[in-house]
Design an enzyme around this catalytic site. Structure first.
Site, short mmCIF file in Angstrom:
data_model
loop_
_atom_site.label_atom_id
_atom_site.label_comp_id
_atom_site.label_asym_id
_atom_site.label_seq_id
_atom_site.Cartn_x
_atom_site.Cartn_y
_atom_site.Cartn_z
N LYS A 173 0.51 19.26 4.95
CA LYS A 173 1.69 19.02 5.76
C LYS A 173 2.74 20.16 5.91
CE LYS A 173 3.33 14.65 4.19
NZ LYS A 173 3.72 13.95 3.21
N ARG A 214 20.59 11.16 6.32
CA ARG A 214 21.28 10.86 7.45
C ARG A 214 21.37 8.98 7.64
NH1 ARG A 214 16.94 9.13 10.15
NH2 ARG A 214 15.00 10.54 10.27
N GLU A 270 9.42 12.17 1.05
CA GLU A 270 10.44 13.04 1.86
C GLU A 270 11.83 12.41 1.79
OE1 GLU A 270 10.54 14.12 5.93
OE2 GLU A 270 9.98 12.00 6.64
N HIS A 288 4.51 2.31 2.93
CA HIS A 288 5.29 3.26 3.23
C HIS A 288 6.55 2.34 2.75
CE1 HIS A 288 7.99 6.32 5.34
NE2 HIS A 288 8.73 5.43 4.96
P1 ADP Z 1 7.13 13.22 8.47
O1 ADP Z 1 8.34 13.76 8.22
O2 ADP Z 1 6.17 14.23 9.63
O3 ADP Z 1 7.02 11.86 9.33
P2 ADP Z 1 5.92 12.23 6.27
O4 ADP Z 1 5.89 13.07 4.95
O5 ADP Z 1 7.29 11.34 6.19
O6 ADP Z 1 5.94 13.04 7.46
O7 ADP Z 1 5.00 11.15 6.37
C1 ADP Z 1 4.70 10.48 7.57
C2 ADP Z 1 3.46 9.37 7.33
O8 ADP Z 1 2.36 10.09 6.95
C3 ADP Z 1 3.86 8.54 6.04
O9 ADP Z 1 4.71 7.24 6.47
C4 ADP Z 1 2.27 7.95 5.54
O10 ADP Z 1 1.87 6.91 6.78
C5 ADP Z 1 1.64 9.28 6.01
N1 ADP Z 1 1.43 10.06 4.74
C6 ADP Z 1 2.16 11.33 4.69
N2 ADP Z 1 1.83 11.54 3.40
C7 ADP Z 1 0.67 10.91 3.00
C8 ADP Z 1 -0.06 11.22 1.85
N3 ADP Z 1 -0.07 12.07 0.72
N4 ADP Z 1 -1.28 10.35 1.84
C9 ADP Z 1 -1.41 9.16 2.75
N5 ADP Z 1 -0.54 9.25 3.76
C10 ADP Z 1 0.37 10.02 3.74
#
Ligand code: ADP
Length: 452
Positions: free
Chosen positions: A158, A292, A288, A208
């Site tokens: 990520k 806001r 995360e 989520h």
């Molecule tokens: P962004 O800030 O780019 O939206 P996030 O960290 O919020 O990234 O992750 C977005 C989505 O990606 C999550 O809602 C989930 O569906 C998927 N995701 C993120 N991290 C994981 C993980 N460790 N395992 C499985 N799915 C993940």
């Protein structure tokens, strides 16, 4: 209390903030691009200032233009809404330097939470559960392999500056990692100007689930419970609800308490959302924080009766949480939100243009947040969200029936919208039973294609 607030946004959220100002007896100032001259946020604000041409970089993201408007209108505060400048620490700093109150947390806290691997470390330090992963940035593909071996495949790479699902790659086998590392890095550099990556254990079929918090400027932070946001397409949420069918009162209390303690330590104030993934054993892991107001905040408002946007303004004016909330947080009933986007309901391609008919539903327990109207035009330059349809019922079953009937009465003509897709999802037995995870929509669409 503030006398005048500039709303640094457009569309439904600008209107939402203007509503809060009106109820608090505060004058509101809209800003708009040339493409938004006939928008409702311009019409309903007490004053409106054109800040530039349609392109985002020249108007709503143009910090000198926004600040000049604030100075000309002589406002006390700026509400950034969501998206646009809302998580831009630099903008919050410029507001401070100009003696205009930024309605949100401090620039330092925005910056901390904006660097996702630093946010992870801060949460971990205070006892919020996080997924196993790298300690900070992974400097090379080789280092990534080392971490991945320790954590166990599958893992997910990520971007530390990430957002909107960009710069993310799932890695199932070790030999795929170097190529996926390079792809994620170049995607993150292109999108955010920062190619730093970190690594986390990948959770199979997660849900989520996020927690809404409010913190005042006197060290008090309270949790307003969760929203379930697993119905998403390409990491964009489509349907949100509260409570989550998987939440228990004990888990809600436990996570709420650890978040209050952690965010009070961090010096967090104003509204914020902490996003978690839930695995199949109902364990929650922080991913995360958004510093806001969120698109889906009405879901929490419907079940708690707390006006989150008015709370944000009162907190920024220095009021204590106890005075803002006037009592404990009580959850009543069940709320669901469907995001109505100006998009083709299956291809998900944007559908800008003139709305010919706009007939939103009403009736008991129905709320619509929108800036759309009949004969109005959806410009092609901005986010495709045109309305949020939110319902509340005494329980999930009543909320589902109410949402189905409301979607059936929502008529938008002239452009494509996601309303037909929502009607189909609402009729799906798995959705109705609460059996879903973040992969639901992809599977749902694949199932429909084979059925046709
Ligand atoms: P962004 O800030 O780019 O939206 P996030 O960290 O919020 O990234 O992750 C977005 C989505 O990606 C999550 O809602 C989930 O569906 C998927 N995701 C993120 N991290 C994981 C993980 N460790 N395992 C499985 N799915 C993940």
């Amino acid at each position: 209390m503030f006398k005048k607030i500039l709303v640094a946004n457009r569309g439904e959220i600008a209107l939402r903030v203007i509503c809060a100002c009106k109820e608090l007896g505060i004058r509101s100032v809209a800003i708009y691009s040339e493409a938004d001259r006939n928008s409702l946020h311009v019409r309903f604000a007490d004053e409106a200032i054109c800040i530039g041409p349609p392109q985002l970089a020249l108007s709503y993201l143009n910090i000198p233009a926004v600040i000049s408007a604030a100075e000309i209108a002589n406002v006390d505060a700026i509400h950034p809404g969501y998206g646009l400048l809302s998580e831009n620490a630099n903008f919050a700093e410029v507001c401070e330097a100009c003696h205009i109150k930024f309605i949100g947390p401090t620039p330092d806290v925005i910056r901390l939470m904006g660097e996702k691997e630093k946010a992870r470390a801060a949460m971990k330090q205070h006892g919020v559960p996080i997924l196993p992963g790298s300690d900070g940035v992974v400097a090379s593909a080789e280092e990534g392999c080392e971490w991945a071996r320790q954590v166990g495949f599958p893992v997910i790479l990520k971007a530390t500056a990430g957002g909107g699902g960009r710069g993310m790659r799932i890695v199932r086998e070790e030999d795929e990692l170097p190529a996926l590392y390079r792809q994620a890095q170049s995607e993150a550099s292109a999108a955010f100007g920062n190619g730093d990556l970190y690594l986390e254990k990948y959770v199979e079929r997660p849900r989520h689930i996020e927690f809404q918090v409010l913190g005042d400027e006197h060290g008090n932070v309270v949790s307003l419970g969760e929203r379930e946001c697993s119905i998403q397409r390409r990491h964009q949420k489509l349907i949100e609800e509260s409570p989550s069918v998987k939440m228990t009162p004990e888990l809600r209390k436990e996570i709420g308490e650890v978040l209050s303690k952690t965010l009070s330590h961090v010096g967090y104030h104003n509204a914020g959302t902490i996003e978690f993934l839930m695995d199949q054993e109902r364990r929650l892991y922080f991913i995360e924080m958004n510093t806001r107001i969120q698109v889906e905040h009405p879901v929490t408002e419907m079940v708690t009766d707390v006006d989150l946007v008015k709370s944000q303004i009162m907190i920024a004016a220095g009021e204590k949480l106890a005075d803002v909330l006037q009592g404990p947080i009580v959850h009543r009933g069940h709320a669901i939100e469907c995001r109505i986007n100006a998009e083709h309901p299956e291809k998900f391609t944007p559908s800008a243009g003139k709305i010919t008919t706009f007939n939103p539903p009403g009736g008991t327990g129905v709320r619509i947040d929108t800036a759309a109207y009949a004969e109005g035009t959806i410009p092609p330059y901005y986010d495709s969200l045109i309305a949020k349809l939110v319902v509340r019922g005494k329980d999930r079953s009543e909320a589902l029936s109410r949402m189905s009937r409301a979607l059936g009465m929502f008529i938008v003509e002239g452009i494509h919208t996601t309303i037909p897709l929502h009607r189909r999802i609402l009729a799906d037995p798995e959705f109705r039973a609460g059996n879903f995870d973040t992969g639901f929509i992809e599977r749902f669409l694949a199932k429909k294609e084979t059925a046709i």
